[in-house]
Design a protein around this motif. Structure first.
Motif, PDB file in Angstrom:
ATOM      1  N   LYS A   8      12.992 -14.634  13.139  1.00 33.44           N
ATOM      2  CA  LYS A   8      13.866 -13.408  11.839  1.00 33.44           C
ATOM      3  C   LYS A   8      13.855 -13.305  11.171  1.00 33.44           C
ATOM      4  O   LYS A   8      14.125 -12.546  10.311  1.00 33.44           O
ATOM      5  CB  LYS A   8      15.701 -12.993  13.063  1.00 33.44           C
ATOM      6  N   PHE A  11      10.414 -13.177   8.056  1.00 35.86           N
ATOM      7  CA  PHE A  11      10.212 -11.464   7.211  1.00 35.86           C
ATOM      8  C   PHE A  11      10.772 -12.082   6.373  1.00 35.86           C
ATOM      9  O   PHE A  11      10.085 -11.448   5.345  1.00 35.86           O
ATOM     10  CB  PHE A  11      10.073 -10.372   8.299  1.00 35.86           C
ATOM     11  N   PRO A  12      11.940 -11.845   5.986  1.00 39.46           N
ATOM     12  CA  PRO A  12      12.342 -12.405   5.194  1.00 39.46           C
ATOM     13  C   PRO A  12      12.351 -13.146   3.925  1.00 39.46           C
ATOM     14  O   PRO A  12      11.954 -13.408   2.362  1.00 39.46           O
ATOM     15  CB  PRO A  12      14.050 -12.883   5.052  1.00 39.46           C
ATOM     16  N   ILE A  13      11.698 -14.593   4.937  1.00 37.25           N
ATOM     17  CA  ILE A  13      11.007 -15.717   3.429  1.00 37.25           C
ATOM     18  C   ILE A  13      10.191 -14.346   3.302  1.00 37.25           C
ATOM     19  O   ILE A  13       9.041 -14.708   1.672  1.00 37.25           O
ATOM     20  CB  ILE A  13      10.816 -16.489   4.728  1.00 37.25           C
ATOM     21  N   SER A  15       9.738 -11.523   2.641  1.00 40.85           N
ATOM     22  CA  SER A  15       9.493 -10.475   1.352  1.00 40.85           C
ATOM     23  C   SER A  15       9.973 -11.059   0.153  1.00 40.85           C
ATOM     24  O   SER A  15       9.405 -10.695  -1.542  1.00 40.85           O
ATOM     25  CB  SER A  15      10.612  -9.751   1.636  1.00 40.85           C
ATOM     26  N   LEU A  16      10.533 -12.389   0.035  1.00 45.95           N
ATOM     27  CA  LEU A  16      11.022 -13.231  -1.040  1.00 45.95           C
ATOM     28  C   LEU A  16      10.026 -14.141  -2.110  1.00 45.95           C
ATOM     29  O   LEU A  16       9.518 -13.881  -3.091  1.00 45.95           O
ATOM     30  CB  LEU A  16      11.571 -14.428  -0.323  1.00 45.95           C
ATOM     31  N   VAL A  18       6.312 -12.242  -1.598  1.00 42.18           N
ATOM     32  CA  VAL A  18       5.782 -10.981  -2.618  1.00 42.18           C
ATOM     33  C   VAL A  18       6.514 -10.534  -3.881  1.00 42.18           C
ATOM     34  O   VAL A  18       5.984 -10.688  -4.290  1.00 42.18           O
ATOM     35  CB  VAL A  18       5.852  -9.904  -0.891  1.00 42.18           C
ATOM     36  N   ALA A  19       7.847 -11.237  -3.537  1.00 41.96           N
ATOM     37  CA  ALA A  19       8.322 -10.829  -5.042  1.00 41.96           C
ATOM     38  C   ALA A  19       8.568 -11.645  -5.821  1.00 41.96           C
ATOM     39  O   ALA A  19       8.383 -11.248  -7.217  1.00 41.96           O
ATOM     40  CB  ALA A  19      10.556 -10.723  -4.030  1.00 41.96           C
ATOM     41  N   ILE A  22       4.943 -10.762  -7.321  1.00 39.17           N
ATOM     42  CA  ILE A  22       5.391  -9.837  -8.514  1.00 39.17           C
ATOM     43  C   ILE A  22       5.928 -10.127  -9.280  1.00 39.17           C
ATOM     44  O   ILE A  22       5.238 -10.136 -10.996  1.00 39.17           O
ATOM     45  CB  ILE A  22       6.176  -8.936  -7.495  1.00 39.17           C
ATOM     46  N   GLY A  23       7.486 -10.899  -9.540  1.00 37.53           N
ATOM     47  CA  GLY A  23       8.186 -12.054 -10.288  1.00 37.53           C
ATOM     48  C   GLY A  23       7.122 -12.128 -11.513  1.00 37.53           C
ATOM     49  O   GLY A  23       6.982 -12.416 -12.727  1.00 37.53           O
ATOM     50  N   ALA A  26       4.565 -10.259 -13.562  1.00 35.30           N
ATOM     51  CA  ALA A  26       5.804  -9.286 -14.874  1.00 35.30           C
ATOM     52  C   ALA A  26       6.301 -10.796 -15.407  1.00 35.30           C
ATOM     53  O   ALA A  26       6.072 -10.140 -17.054  1.00 35.30           O
ATOM     54  CB  ALA A  26       6.706  -9.092 -13.677  1.00 35.30           C
ATOM     55  N   ALA A  27       6.380 -11.436 -15.037  1.00 39.06           N
ATOM     56  CA  ALA A  27       7.001 -12.583 -15.926  1.00 39.06           C
ATOM     57  C   ALA A  27       5.817 -13.154 -17.107  1.00 39.06           C
ATOM     58  O   ALA A  27       5.868 -13.037 -18.257  1.00 39.06           O
ATOM     59  CB  ALA A  27       7.031 -13.656 -15.615  1.00 39.06           C
TER      60      ALA A  27
ATOM     61  N   VAL B  22      18.657 -10.339   1.459  1.00 37.08           N
ATOM     62  CA  VAL B  22      17.104 -10.593   1.890  1.00 37.08           C
ATOM     63  C   VAL B  22      17.866 -10.775   3.702  1.00 37.08           C
ATOM     64  O   VAL B  22      16.903 -10.740   4.530  1.00 37.08           O
ATOM     65  CB  VAL B  22      17.190 -11.578   1.622  1.00 37.08           C
ATOM     66  N   ILE B  39      13.943  -9.656  -8.255  1.00 34.27           N
ATOM     67  CA  ILE B  39      12.703  -9.103  -9.155  1.00 34.27           C
ATOM     68  C   ILE B  39      13.579  -9.524 -10.609  1.00 34.27           C
ATOM     69  O   ILE B  39      13.904 -10.822 -11.755  1.00 34.27           O
ATOM     70  CB  ILE B  39      10.842  -8.655  -9.606  1.00 34.27           C
ATOM     71  N   ILE B  48      14.161 -13.620 -19.567  1.00 30.87           N
ATOM     72  CA  ILE B  48      12.050 -13.904 -19.768  1.00 30.87           C
ATOM     73  C   ILE B  48      11.784 -12.587 -20.549  1.00 30.87           C
ATOM     74  O   ILE B  48      11.330 -11.727 -21.307  1.00 30.87           O
ATOM     75  CB  ILE B  48      11.082 -14.080 -18.932  1.00 30.87           C
TER      76      ILE B  48
END
Lengths: 375, 49
Positions: A8, A11-13, A15-16, A18-19, A22-23, A26-27, B22, B39, B48
């Motif tokens: 279980k 999926f949370p891992i 998701s993190l 993916v974040a 993306i982060g 962006a950074a 999460v 994020i 940042i």
């Protein structure tokens, strides 16, 4: 393997992860905005100093910035050109860059602070949808210039008060104006970052005995103070004569007096706190306005906007606006023409402090050659 | 300076709550949403953006 997929926590891992990806992207983008684009000063450059020389409390902060000194070696006065008080007003900083990269001097000194509010160059205004850069296809290839925000980055100065109390007048303004350099003069050595930058600039004007100081801006075409020379009491004579001479050349400028009781503005406080002749210049830029459509690089560079065309037809604008727009080239040309005319007029009135800046094109020549030929 | 420290402690607390969320949310959509909501908090925590 099956057990692992059924776990279980998979999926949370994911998701993190993916974040995190993306982060990180962006950074990187946000951090890239803090990188200063290189400028290439003309051979007339004498030295580069940090603004923190004039207020050591700026050392090591994002408010510290370069001051470029051009010294003819001949007697004369001193001119200061300030670009980037508001880094979302590109004709202001592009004019400063143009002088910085093309000037030659035969009398006096020229000081340029091209990124007056350096912190404001490191972010964009939220909710405005404006681009991070403008690109000029110059004589040495494509160059990108940062397009920033009107006010200091909240990373560098936070939180904003509910009401901004200007120092030392006690005048009340909206809270976020506490990060507006052009509401922070005369500043103080130990205040907020923006106030410290303002203090350093005032101290520079006094220390370097600046005779004429320019603060270059842009404003929305529907704003009343646009295509304007704003002059304080001391500057009124030279500004009015320069405005008349510009009018003879077909470059219309309105002359606006610096308000006595609106504190924090460059021209107001430079008049009161220094001996310089303060001048603020405004051109009309649709990307500043509330009526604009899509806010992209093309709008900044071409100055063409359907909504402004419609507003002009309705008589809602304070400047002429047609299908040709108001391109960046023309806005910079106006600033360049006004700066040159005011310097020439000052030099005529004060021959002992004359300043001769060469290498900068006249208005028509500039429009003929195009902005790209000077970068 | 004190305000900034308090602000960052609040950010850290919310970030930890989101990480917890999460793993605790029951649907995948909500788990992914919590991860994406993290994020801006992390970017702010690291000063940042």
């Amino acid at each position: 393997m099956t057990n692992l997929l059924k776990n279980k926590n998979i999926f949370p891992i994911l998701s993190l992860l993916v974040a995190a990806v993306i982060g990180t992207i962006a950074a990187n983008q946000f951090l890239f905005m803090r990188k200063e684009q290189p400028l290439h000063p003309s051979p007339a450059l004498s030295k580069i100093e940090k603004l923190s020389v004039y207020n050591p409390n700026l050392t090591g902060t994002h408010g510290d910035t370069d001051v470029y000194f051009f010294d003819s070696g001949n007697p004369g006065g001193t001119v200061l050109i300030l670009g980037g008080t508001h880094p979302n007003e590109p004709a202001g900083f592009m004019t400063a860059y143009l002088f910085l990269e093309n000037c030659e001097l035969s009398a006096g000194r020229l000081l340029i602070i091209p990124r007056a509010n350096a912190s404001a160059f490191t972010h964009n205004d939220p909710m405005e949808g404006q681009p991070q850069f403008i690109t000029i296809d110059g004589k040495n290839g494509k160059r990108q210039f940062r397009f920033g925000s009107r006010i200091t980055n909240p990373i560098d100065q936070w939180p904003d008060p509910e009401i901004y109390l200007h120092y030392p007048s006690g005048q009340k303004l909206a809270g976020n104006e506490t990060r507006n350099l052009n509401r922070s003069y005369p500043g103080k050595p130990n205040g907020s970052l923006t106030v410290r930058v303002a203090y350093a600039i005032v101290n520079l004007i006094n220390t370097e005995h600046v005779d004429v100081a320019f603060d270059l801006h842009e404003a929305a075409p529907e704003y009343p103070v646009v295509n304007a020379i704003v002059a304080s009491e001391r500057s009124q004579d030279i500004a009015s004569e320069a405005a008349m001479m510009l009018e003879f050349e077909g470059i219309r400028y309105s002359l606006e007096p610096s308000p006595y009781n609106f504190h924090g503005l460059s021209h107001r406080e430079w008049q009161d706190e220094t001996r310089t002749f303060p001048i603020l210049l405004e051109t009309a830029n649709p990307v500043q306005g509330r009526l604009r459509g899509r806010s992209d690089e093309a709008l900044i560079i071409t100055g063409k906007d359907k909504m402004y065309l419609r507003a002009a037809a309705l008589g809602e604008l304070h400047v002429p606006f047609d299908e040709n727009g108001i391109p960046l080239e023309m806005r910079v040309a106006r600033h360049v023409a006004a700066v040159q005319k005011i310097i020439a007029t000052f030099s005529e009135y004060h021959p002992e402090s004359a300043i001769e800046v060469n290498g900068i094109p006249a208005y028509e020549e500039f429009l003929e050659n195009g902005l790209q030929n000077y970068f | 300076m004190i305000l900034k420290i308090i602000y960052q402690l609040i950010l850290l607390f919310i970030s930890l709550l989101l990480v917890y969320d999460v793993f605790k949310e029951k649907t995948r959509m909500l788990q992914l949403t919590a991860a994406l909501a993290l994020i801006p908090f992390i970017l702010r925590l690291l000063m940042i953006k």
